[in-house]
Design a protein around this motif. Structure first.
Motif, PDB file in Angstrom:
ATOM      1  N   ASP A  11       0.865  -1.183   0.000  1.00  0.00           N
ATOM      2  CA  ASP A  11       0.000   0.000   0.000  1.00  0.00           C
ATOM      3  C   ASP A  11       0.902   1.232   0.000  1.00  0.00           C
ATOM      4  O   ASP A  11       1.569   1.525   0.985  1.00  0.00           O
ATOM      5  CB  ASP A  11      -0.907  -0.002   1.234  1.00  0.00           C
ATOM      6  CG  ASP A  11      -1.910   1.148   1.218  1.00  0.00           C
ATOM      7  OD1 ASP A  11      -2.145   1.703   0.124  1.00  0.00           O
ATOM      8  OD2 ASP A  11      -2.450   1.496   2.289  1.00  0.00           O
ATOM      9  N   GLU A  20       3.118  -5.492   3.484  1.00  0.00           N
ATOM     10  CA  GLU A  20       2.640  -6.555   4.361  1.00  0.00           C
ATOM     11  C   GLU A  20       3.011  -7.937   3.839  1.00  0.00           C
ATOM     12  O   GLU A  20       2.478  -8.935   4.300  1.00  0.00           O
ATOM     13  CB  GLU A  20       1.109  -6.457   4.509  1.00  0.00           C
ATOM     14  CG  GLU A  20       0.608  -5.132   5.063  1.00  0.00           C
ATOM     15  CD  GLU A  20       0.960  -4.953   6.528  1.00  0.00           C
ATOM     16  OE1 GLU A  20       1.307  -5.966   7.166  1.00  0.00           O
ATOM     17  OE2 GLU A  20       0.915  -3.814   7.020  1.00  0.00           O
ATOM     18  N   GLU A  79       3.606   7.642   2.254  1.00  0.00           N
ATOM     19  CA  GLU A  79       3.411   6.468   3.100  1.00  0.00           C
ATOM     20  C   GLU A  79       3.645   5.198   2.289  1.00  0.00           C
ATOM     21  O   GLU A  79       3.194   5.084   1.148  1.00  0.00           O
ATOM     22  CB  GLU A  79       1.989   6.440   3.665  1.00  0.00           C
ATOM     23  CG  GLU A  79       1.646   7.636   4.536  1.00  0.00           C
ATOM     24  CD  GLU A  79       0.208   7.575   5.051  1.00  0.00           C
ATOM     25  OE1 GLU A  79      -0.370   6.464   5.008  1.00  0.00           O
ATOM     26  OE2 GLU A  79      -0.322   8.615   5.451  1.00  0.00           O
ATOM     27  N   ARG A 139       3.450   0.956   3.039  1.00  0.00           N
ATOM     28  CA  ARG A 139       3.229  -0.186   3.926  1.00  0.00           C
ATOM     29  C   ARG A 139       3.360  -1.460   3.104  1.00  0.00           C
ATOM     30  O   ARG A 139       2.660  -1.647   2.109  1.00  0.00           O
ATOM     31  CB  ARG A 139       1.831  -0.083   4.551  1.00  0.00           C
ATOM     32  CG  ARG A 139       1.550  -1.136   5.612  1.00  0.00           C
ATOM     33  CD  ARG A 139       0.402  -0.677   6.516  1.00  0.00           C
ATOM     34  NE  ARG A 139      -0.788  -0.364   5.747  1.00  0.00           N
ATOM     35  CZ  ARG A 139      -1.811  -1.213   5.585  1.00  0.00           C
ATOM     36  NH1 ARG A 139      -1.766  -2.420   6.115  1.00  0.00           N
ATOM     37  NH2 ARG A 139      -2.866  -0.845   4.897  1.00  0.00           N
TER      38      ARG A 139
END
Length: 537
Positions: free
Chosen positions: A338, A395, A391, A393
């Protein structure tokens, strides 16, 4: 049209290993694609044709003027576009004349059409407006390749030699190269793994350990003929193998029957009342018959083995990509990456701001022109380069492969790299995992720096995808750039077994189609801003 030909050409490496022997080929005003496995000698043959390398034996003959496309991965600070064309002194003379300081003799020697011809040559490869004095280091790799191509054709040679010309070209650059070759009136010899480019050739020459074979037409026609020959060779090898087994069984049965007869003869002799001279004559006849039968059987076995050997030699098999690429199960709805307003780039350059996500086992291609930031984006997503803002992210467990497979330590063996990447693995686990990727026994002890491009990528996948924690996401940056066509096919087959997500940068459209890309993200460079658009496949 001048012709270039080679006669009984052989070349051996400094360690004595032969690359090719007794090649005989002729090249005229046609476009010839030269294919073969990595390490078979394609680049060496090109260098010999260019006069940059001496053959071990044989000769290159012909009246054709030959020009070789320079590989432009690196450039020194003092190299300019003009030096690439070899016209620095001639341009300096024109400047001297313009400044009014040239002599009458110098003015008479001036090439008044030079600047116009330079401008046209650069415009023909998409570099209109590039100044001859511009430093090569200021150009992208693709722009340098374009400039080298323009310089190649500038003096109108009879034959041009191109060794992997598409490696640093984006899609527009590849289309330019296709058009350039279609309009080229002389001969061309092209070493490439780009199937679209090879399909534009007039013939394909395949270089193998058995010599050179010529096939009419482009790559698809070659592949069809090659596959038919391989299927025939496989049938002949199977028939030769069956015949050899049958001959061996028949010979063994004959030996067993003769042994029984000899045993019976010895028993009969022991109990016979016939004169010794008669018994000796019978024994001699029996031994002569046995020797004759043994000789016939031996000859038949030798002939069968020779036929089998010839059949197997004709069937040159590629190393199989036996294991595919393992992965952990990735649920369709799981968010793996993301990125929101992610600023990517290097310090000192204006960053690009990008928003994207990767969900489930998606297969995504990042495409766009050279210099748009595709590799930078991948390295940022893989945490190799820090983001400049926004940002991010991640995972997913991931593995990043650039075209040099830099995750491997080149001075270490494949086995040592596997242990480094999978520190808890036992000796048996290491050997088993590498064997599934065709690195068995001593093959696992090869130093990574000595491997071909295809072997190195396969070794990297073995160390990561066959490890204890296979990745959920593979990030691949131009994975096919240094692979031969057989290796590309192996990688395609392997990636098609991968159950995780793929994020790939590649200009090879045939490769992207073969691995089932579902979505493409286009990075478009407009001034200092990189724009992102998405197109669903």
């Amino acid at each position: 049209m001048p012709v270039l030909s080679i006669h009984d050409l052989s070349f051996r490496l400094p360690d004595g290993r032969p690359l090719f022997e007794n090649l005989n080929l002729a090249f005229g005003p046609k476009r010839t694609g030269l294919v073969g496995r990595n390490g078979i000698g394609k680049s060496s043959l090109i260098a010999i044709l260019a006069g940059d390398l001496r053959p071990t034996s044989g000769a290159v003959r012909g009246s054709a003027r030959v020009a070789l496309l320079r590989q432009m991965a690196d450039a020194s600070d003092d190299e300019t576009v003009a030096s690439l064309f070899g016209v620095v002194d001639r341009l300096a003379l024109l400047e001297k004349i313009e400044a009014g300081s040239a002599s009458v003799e110098e003015i008479a020697e001036a090439d008044w059409t030079l600047e116009a011809r330079l401008d046209k040559a650069l415009a023909d490869v998409g570099l209109a407006g590039i100044a001859p004095g511009r430093q090569l280091v200021s150009l992208s790799g693709g722009q340098r390749t374009r400039a080298a191509l323009a310089a190649l054709a500038f003096d109108r040679p009879d034959m041009i030699l191109l060794d992997e010309p598409t490696n640093n070209l984006d899609r527009d650059g590849r289309k330019m190269l296709h058009g350039f070759l279609e309009s080229w009136k002389g001969g061309a010899i092209v070493v490439s793994h780009d199937r679209e480019l090879l399909n534009r050739m007039d013939r394909i020459v395949e270089l193998s350990s058995h010599g050179a074979r010529s096939y009419g037409g482009g790559y698809d026609a070659y592949r069809e003929q090659h596959d038919a020959e391989k299927a025939l060779a496989e049938r002949e090898a199977e028939a030769a193998d069956r015949n050899a087994r049958q001959v061996a069984r028949a010979a063994q049965a004959a030996l067993e029957r003769q042994a029984k007869r000899d045993s019976a003869g010895r028993k009969a002799r022991a109990t016979s009342s016939d004169p010794k001279i008669l018994l000796d004559a019978r024994q001699q006849r029996a031994e002569a018959t046995a020797a004759r039968n043994s000789g016939i059987a031996g000859r038949l076995e030798a002939e069968a083995q020779e036929r089998l050997s010839r059949s197997r030699e004709a069937l040159e098999r590629a190393t199989p990509f036996t294991a595919g690429v393992a992965s952990r199960a990735v649920p369709a709805g799981k968010l793996l990456v993301d990125a929101r307003n992610l600023a990517v780039g290097f310090d000192g350059r204006p960053p690009a701001t990008i928003t994207l996500n990767v969900t489930g086992p998606e297969r995504i291609a990042i495409v766009g022109p050279n210099g748009a930031g595709k590799s930078t984006l991948l390295k940022t997503l893989a945490s190799i380069i820090p983001p400049l803002g926004g940002e991010l992210r991640v995972e997913a467990s991931l593995a990043f492969f650039d075209q040099h497979v830099s995750l491997l330590e080149p001075r270490m063996s494949i086995l040592e790299n596997y242990r480094r990447i999978n520190p808890g693995a036992s000796e048996f686990e290491c050997r088993s995992a590498l064997a599934r990727y065709a690195f068995r026994a001593d093959a696992a002890l090869q130093i990574v720096g000595t491997l071909s491009g295809g072997e190195r990528l396969r070794a990297g996948l073995a160390c990561v995808a066959a490890g204890q924690t296979p990745p959920e996401l593979l990030i691949l940056d131009e994975p096919t750039n240094h692979l031969d066509l057989d290796s590309v096919a192996e990688v395609e087959d392997g990636l098609n077994t991968f159950g995780g997500a793929l994020l790939v940068v590649s200009h090879d459209e045939a490769f992207l189609e073969a691995i089932g890309i579902e979505r493409q993200i286009f990075l478009e460079q407009g001034g200092n801003v990189i724009k992102l658009s998405q197109i669903r496949g």
